[in-house]
Design a protein around this motif. Structure first.
Motif, PDB file in Angstrom:
ATOM      1  N   VAL A   1       0.847  -1.188   0.000  1.00  0.00           N
ATOM      2  CA  VAL A   1       0.000   0.000   0.000  1.00  0.00           C
ATOM      3  C   VAL A   1       0.891   1.250   0.000  1.00  0.00           C
ATOM      4  CG1 VAL A   1      -1.789   1.260   1.257  1.00  0.00           C
ATOM      5  CG2 VAL A   1      -1.820  -1.244   1.211  1.00  0.00           C
ATOM      6  N   ARG A   2       0.622   2.166  -0.902  1.00  0.00           N
ATOM      7  CA  ARG A   2       1.389   3.412  -1.034  1.00  0.00           C
ATOM      8  C   ARG A   2       2.894   3.127  -1.156  1.00  0.00           C
ATOM      9  NH1 ARG A   2      -2.428   4.420   2.965  1.00  0.00           N
ATOM     10  NH2 ARG A   2      -4.072   5.872   2.350  1.00  0.00           N
ATOM     11  N   GLN A   3       3.222   2.141  -1.921  1.00  0.00           N
ATOM     12  CA  GLN A   3       4.626   1.750  -2.078  1.00  0.00           C
ATOM     13  C   GLN A   3       5.404   2.815  -2.847  1.00  0.00           C
ATOM     14  OE1 GLN A   3       5.193  -2.219  -3.599  1.00  0.00           O
ATOM     15  NE2 GLN A   3       7.214  -1.749  -4.413  1.00  0.00           N
ATOM     16  N   LEU A   4       6.525   3.243  -2.273  1.00  0.00           N
ATOM     17  CA  LEU A   4       7.391   4.226  -2.918  1.00  0.00           C
ATOM     18  C   LEU A   4       8.730   3.614  -3.320  1.00  0.00           C
ATOM     19  CD1 LEU A   4       6.770   7.358  -0.641  1.00  0.00           C
ATOM     20  CD2 LEU A   4       5.761   6.866  -2.873  1.00  0.00           C
TER      21      LEU A   4
END
Length: 386
Positions: free
Chosen positions: A34-37
């Motif tokens: 989730v919301r991987q940067l």
């Protein structure tokens, strides 16, 4: 104030629903987060080095950017005309020319050496413990174990039908964390073993890749490419086809299951038993009820995604319910379509003669189609190559 209170009461359920939906989405070990940067958590040494190389290059470029623009802006600000500075009048300087040639050269060499090391290592597929051929089809993967323990094992890997149903319904309600990544038959490999993946394709260009392994290799019809990985962790790891291969591109996931050596040996034994059980005699004569029952399973696993469970098709996909070819007394017409493909439909030669005979018999005797015809495996075998 009263209007604000009413608005709060009206929006509260929506906020709660949104919070619940957000809470239901979790990181997928071996897959996206989730919301991987950052890059996917590495499971191989190559992926670890690629991650290090990524950050090394990024930081190096940022440092160069900051230094160059700091000097430039300092010079512009310090020597601006408004404080009385006048432009200098000078010609070339051999010393400066040498410096700004040597320093960038050293920087490029410093960046190229580790990059070359990782690239060469990623392309070294020699001395593999296991060799597997991955063939891209529209839209699934076929795996053939060529060398090493499990040699001879072969199967197709297709998106789990329940996930396709969730997609067709708009992905509402509880959606699993591995949504559109779960398959019916994952690729199973042993931990800490070098696995060589040979890629090719049956129809259009596909690409086999798993971010956690640091691998991505095109699968091109008529060509053979290869890559490799050695997973240092057990578990489930996910990828997808990385080439735009047609309308079902989003439904062509890759699922690799890494297990211990003992579990892998047990899995190979189980697969060999299943393959022996499926080794049908092409000369066997099937009864209508038996072959239609088998054909329903083949249709659900391979055909329902495009032609729909109700056989109505959609868009460029022609319907099977009421189809003139399906209802034609000449059974060879439909056999040729299934074997060789037609228009938007790919070839299904990778299926066994019995499976093809079964699925054709199923379509000829399902929905409004009531032909009473039975297609035997021997009839399919006779049409291969024609």
């Amino acid at each position: 104030m009263k209007s604000l209170s009413t608005l709060a009461r009206l929006t509260a359920p929506l906020a709660a629903a949104a919070a619940g939906a957000a809470h239901a989405t979790n990181d997928l070990p071996g897959g996206p987060a989730v919301r991987q940067l950052n890059l996917t958590t590495a499971a191989t040494r190559i992926a670890v080095e690629q991650s290090w190389l990524h950050w090394f290059m990024l930081i190096t470029c940022i440092v160069i950017f900051v230094l160059v623009f700091a000097v430039m802006f300092y010079s512009i600000w310090k020597h601006r005309k408004s404080v009385g500075h006048k432009p200098a009048n000078f010609h070339e300087s051999v010393t400066v020319e040498v410096i700004w040639t040597i320093i960038p050269f050293l920087i490029v060499i410093g960046m190229a050496l580790p990059a070359t090391k990782v690239l060469v290592a990623a392309k070294d597929t020699s001395n593999a413990d296991l060799t597997i051929k991955a063939t891209g089809y529209q839209w699934k993967w076929g795996y053939d174990y060529l060398n090493g323990e499990g040699s001879g094992v072969s199967f197709l890997s297709t998106l789990d039908p329940t996930h396709r149903e969730i997609s067709n319904e708009g992905a509402k309600g509880d959606v699993p964390d591995n949504y559109l990544l779960q398959v019916d038959n994952p690729l199973v490999v042993p931990v800490n073993k070098k696995v060589r993946i040979i890629t090719t394709a049956n129809d259009v260009i596909h690409a086999w890749g798993v971010p956690a392994f640091g691998v991505k290799q095109d699968a091109i019809p008529g060509f053979v490419r290869d890559t490799w990985f050695r997973s240092e962790k057990t578990g489930d790891f996910y990828g997808q086809c990385y080439e735009l291969c047609g309308k079902e591109h989003a439904y062509m996931p890759i699922h690799v299951k890494v297990v211990s050596a003992q579990e892998y040996t047990a899995w190979v034994g189980d697969q060999q038993k299943k393959m022996a059980a499926k080794a049908d005699d092409p000369n066997k004569v099937w009864q209508l009820a038996d072959i239609v029952t088998r054909g329903e399973k083949v249709y659900t696993a391979n055909c329902a995604a495009c032609h729909q469970p109700n056989g109505k098709g959609g868009g460029p996909i022609l319907p099977l319910d009421g189809s003139p070819i399906v209802n034609d007394a000449d059974k060879t017409k439909q056999i040729h379509v299934v074997l060789n493909g037609r228009n938007a439909m790919p070839s299904w030669k990778q299926l066994s003669d019995t499976d093809i005979a079964a699925v054709i018999s199923y379509t000829k005797n399902h929905w409004s189609n009531k032909t009473g015809q039975v297609v035997q495996p021997s009839e399919v075998l006779a049409q291969r190559g024609k």
